[in-house]
Design an enzyme around this catalytic site. Sequence first.
Site, PDB file in Angstrom:
ATOM      1  N   ASN A 116     -16.235  14.101  -8.253  1.00 23.11           N
ATOM      2  CA  ASN A 116     -15.353  13.930  -7.098  1.00 23.11           C
ATOM      3  C   ASN A 116     -13.957  14.433  -7.425  1.00 23.11           C
ATOM      4  O   ASN A 116     -13.526  14.391  -8.579  1.00 23.11           O
ATOM      5  CB  ASN A 116     -15.299  12.466  -6.651  1.00 23.11           C
ATOM      6  CG  ASN A 116     -14.618  11.547  -7.651  1.00 23.11           C
ATOM      7  OD1 ASN A 116     -15.251  11.020  -8.555  1.00 23.11           O
ATOM      8  ND2 ASN A 116     -13.304  11.380  -7.522  1.00 23.11           N
ATOM      9  N   ALA A 117     -13.268  14.909  -6.389  1.00 27.07           N
ATOM     10  CA  ALA A 117     -11.837  15.198  -6.518  1.00 27.07           C
ATOM     11  C   ALA A 117     -11.096  13.898  -6.240  1.00 27.07           C
ATOM     12  O   ALA A 117     -11.605  13.032  -5.534  1.00 27.07           O
ATOM     13  CB  ALA A 117     -11.420  16.259  -5.508  1.00 27.07           C
ATOM     14  N   THR A 118      -9.912  13.757  -6.808  1.00 32.16           N
ATOM     15  CA  THR A 118      -9.097  12.574  -6.536  1.00 32.16           C
ATOM     16  C   THR A 118      -7.779  13.026  -5.911  1.00 32.16           C
ATOM     17  O   THR A 118      -7.121  13.920  -6.426  1.00 32.16           O
ATOM     18  CB  THR A 118      -8.829  11.786  -7.834  1.00 32.16           C
ATOM     19  OG1 THR A 118     -10.083  11.408  -8.396  1.00 32.16           O
ATOM     20  CG2 THR A 118      -8.013  10.536  -7.557  1.00 32.16           C
ATOM     21  N   LYS A 143     -12.071  11.396  -3.363  1.00 30.81           N
ATOM     22  CA  LYS A 143     -11.617  10.010  -3.455  1.00 30.81           C
ATOM     23  C   LYS A 143     -10.123   9.952  -3.174  1.00 30.81           C
ATOM     24  O   LYS A 143      -9.349  10.672  -3.805  1.00 30.81           O
ATOM     25  CB  LYS A 143     -11.922   9.470  -4.860  1.00 30.81           C
ATOM     26  CG  LYS A 143     -11.510   8.021  -5.045  1.00 30.81           C
ATOM     27  CD  LYS A 143     -12.096   7.438  -6.309  1.00 30.81           C
ATOM     28  CE  LYS A 143     -11.095   7.445  -7.434  1.00 30.81           C
ATOM     29  NZ  LYS A 143     -11.592   6.696  -8.613  1.00 30.81           N
ATOM     30  N   LYS A 145      -6.621   7.763  -3.080  1.00 29.63           N
ATOM     31  CA  LYS A 145      -5.938   6.552  -3.526  1.00 29.63           C
ATOM     32  C   LYS A 145      -5.360   5.874  -2.294  1.00 29.63           C
ATOM     33  O   LYS A 145      -4.667   6.519  -1.495  1.00 29.63           O
ATOM     34  CB  LYS A 145      -4.816   6.900  -4.509  1.00 29.63           C
ATOM     35  CG  LYS A 145      -5.320   7.369  -5.859  1.00 29.63           C
ATOM     36  CD  LYS A 145      -5.800   6.206  -6.723  1.00 29.63           C
ATOM     37  CE  LYS A 145      -6.431   6.703  -8.012  1.00 29.63           C
ATOM     38  NZ  LYS A 145      -7.133   5.642  -8.756  1.00 29.63           N
ATOM     39  N   ASP A 173      -9.989   4.346  -3.141  1.00 32.47           N
ATOM     40  CA  ASP A 173      -9.793   3.457  -4.291  1.00 32.47           C
ATOM     41  C   ASP A 173      -8.502   2.685  -4.072  1.00 32.47           C
ATOM     42  O   ASP A 173      -7.422   3.267  -4.046  1.00 32.47           O
ATOM     43  CB  ASP A 173      -9.715   4.279  -5.586  1.00 32.47           C
ATOM     44  CG  ASP A 173      -9.714   3.410  -6.832  1.00 32.47           C
ATOM     45  OD1 ASP A 173      -9.562   2.171  -6.712  1.00 32.47           O
ATOM     46  OD2 ASP A 173      -9.868   3.971  -7.948  1.00 32.47           O
ATOM     47  N   ASN A 175      -7.543   0.155  -6.028  1.00 34.96           N
ATOM     48  CA  ASN A 175      -7.063  -0.395  -7.308  1.00 34.96           C
ATOM     49  C   ASN A 175      -6.626  -1.863  -7.189  1.00 34.96           C
ATOM     50  O   ASN A 175      -5.614  -2.271  -7.757  1.00 34.96           O
ATOM     51  CB  ASN A 175      -5.906   0.456  -7.869  1.00 34.96           C
ATOM     52  CG  ASN A 175      -6.350   1.863  -8.238  1.00 34.96           C
ATOM     53  OD1 ASN A 175      -5.979   2.838  -7.587  1.00 34.96           O
ATOM     54  ND2 ASN A 175      -7.185   1.986  -9.254  1.00 34.96           N
ATOM     55  N   GLU A 199     -13.508   1.499  -3.636  1.00 35.68           N
ATOM     56  CA  GLU A 199     -13.473   1.079  -5.036  1.00 35.68           C
ATOM     57  C   GLU A 199     -12.407   0.004  -5.213  1.00 35.68           C
ATOM     58  O   GLU A 199     -11.275   0.161  -4.730  1.00 35.68           O
ATOM     59  CB  GLU A 199     -13.127   2.326  -5.872  1.00 35.68           C
ATOM     60  CG  GLU A 199     -13.418   2.198  -7.343  1.00 35.68           C
ATOM     61  CD  GLU A 199     -13.301   3.559  -8.039  1.00 35.68           C
ATOM     62  OE1 GLU A 199     -13.949   4.536  -7.592  1.00 35.68           O
ATOM     63  OE2 GLU A 199     -12.544   3.654  -9.022  1.00 35.68           O
ATOM     64  N   ASP A 223     -14.454  -1.479 -10.475  1.00 36.25           N
ATOM     65  CA  ASP A 223     -13.929  -0.680 -11.576  1.00 36.25           C
ATOM     66  C   ASP A 223     -13.125  -1.596 -12.515  1.00 36.25           C
ATOM     67  O   ASP A 223     -13.637  -2.060 -13.535  1.00 36.25           O
ATOM     68  CB  ASP A 223     -13.060   0.451 -10.988  1.00 36.25           C
ATOM     69  CG  ASP A 223     -12.503   1.387 -12.049  1.00 36.25           C
ATOM     70  OD1 ASP A 223     -12.869   1.250 -13.222  1.00 36.25           O
ATOM     71  OD2 ASP A 223     -11.688   2.269 -11.702  1.00 36.25           O
ATOM     72  N   LYS A 246     -16.677   3.280 -17.481  1.00 42.57           N
ATOM     73  CA  LYS A 246     -15.766   4.063 -18.312  1.00 42.57           C
ATOM     74  C   LYS A 246     -16.197   3.883 -19.770  1.00 42.57           C
ATOM     75  O   LYS A 246     -15.969   2.819 -20.357  1.00 42.57           O
ATOM     76  CB  LYS A 246     -14.328   3.574 -18.124  1.00 42.57           C
ATOM     77  CG  LYS A 246     -13.740   3.817 -16.739  1.00 42.57           C
ATOM     78  CD  LYS A 246     -12.361   3.167 -16.644  1.00 42.57           C
ATOM     79  CE  LYS A 246     -11.476   3.803 -15.582  1.00 42.57           C
ATOM     80  NZ  LYS A 246     -11.979   3.704 -14.232  1.00 42.57           N
TER      81      LYS A 246
HETATM   82 MG   LIG Z   1     -10.744   3.126  -9.886  1.00 40.41          MG
END
Ligand SMILES: [Mg+2]
Length: 334
Positions: A116-118, A143, A145, A173, A175, A199, A223, A246
């Site tokens: 995926n690109a972020t 994805k 942010k 995402d 976070n 996410e 995550d 991860k």
């Molecule tokens: Mg994340």
Amino acid sequence: MDVEPFSLPLSRPLETAAGAIESREGFLVEVTIDGVDGVGEATPLPGWTEPPEVCGRALRDIEQPRTALEGDELADAPAARHGVTLAVLDAAARAAGQPLYRYLGAPEHRESVPVNATVGDGPPAETASAAENAVNEGYPAVKLKVGVRPPAADIDRIEAVRRRCPDVELRVDANGAWSGETALEIVPRLAALGVAVVEQPLSAEELAGHAELRGRGVAIAVDEGLLEHSPRAVLAAEAADILVCKPMALGGIDRARDVVETARAEGIDALVTTTIDGAIARAGAVHLAASVPEIRACGLATAGLLASDIRDGIATVEGGSVPVSQGKGNIPPR
Ligand SMILES: [Mg+2]
């Protein structure tokens, strides 16, 4: 076992839970097992693993790499364990004459891994342009942010992306930025915009809150939650549709592969992302992803975040996927 420190400057500073960092500090780990060399990488990330000093000390204290992996002397040093594991597995795959992903158990040949690109935070037009560029480059998933702006502003951004990129798999995402109440309001709106994955909508400690968000039309990915809770605990709480694995934070590609397999055995999916590692750990993460059948697009498009790397041209993106090295071991010898 040889341990050699390195420092890789980032293209631009990275915000972490422990503050902004401008470089990735890590260690190359070199082993020779039964006459075959193997190379690994330990690149601790503040907030996700042990600090660099602890990692370096743990590595230098190791007398026998394979014994160290069997015991629990590296229990509090996941990045160090990652480095040693990768070196040992690299040597073993070379000795077996196989590319690392096949040695890890891939059932078949695999040319590449989709990624995926972020796209970072920005106003709607800027976000939509960045997403469109990624789609044009061939990325199968983008994805975004979210959570920096109020929810209504994020919805405007996602709508702008959706208008420009009607077919791409969209992920967001947060976070951990949202409250349970905010997330319960926003998830149905994400579903209406065809967002496939959200996410870490809630903070890392939350398990029940994430469980409550499932089944509302958007897959819930955990995550940062894997920092607070074991993968087993996340699965037991039914808190996720997808685990974000991860390898550097989980203590090695072997452990990360166990997490993926455990999750899949329970009908929960998993994907692999780097912690913005150097070329050797990034390549290891690509092999791990390649060893898993039908893996969804992974967060492995991170080579470009480094201004310079351990080796150039390793595990870089080509048309929305990362080619898998077919030589013996992890990466081709110099
Ligand atoms: Mg994340």
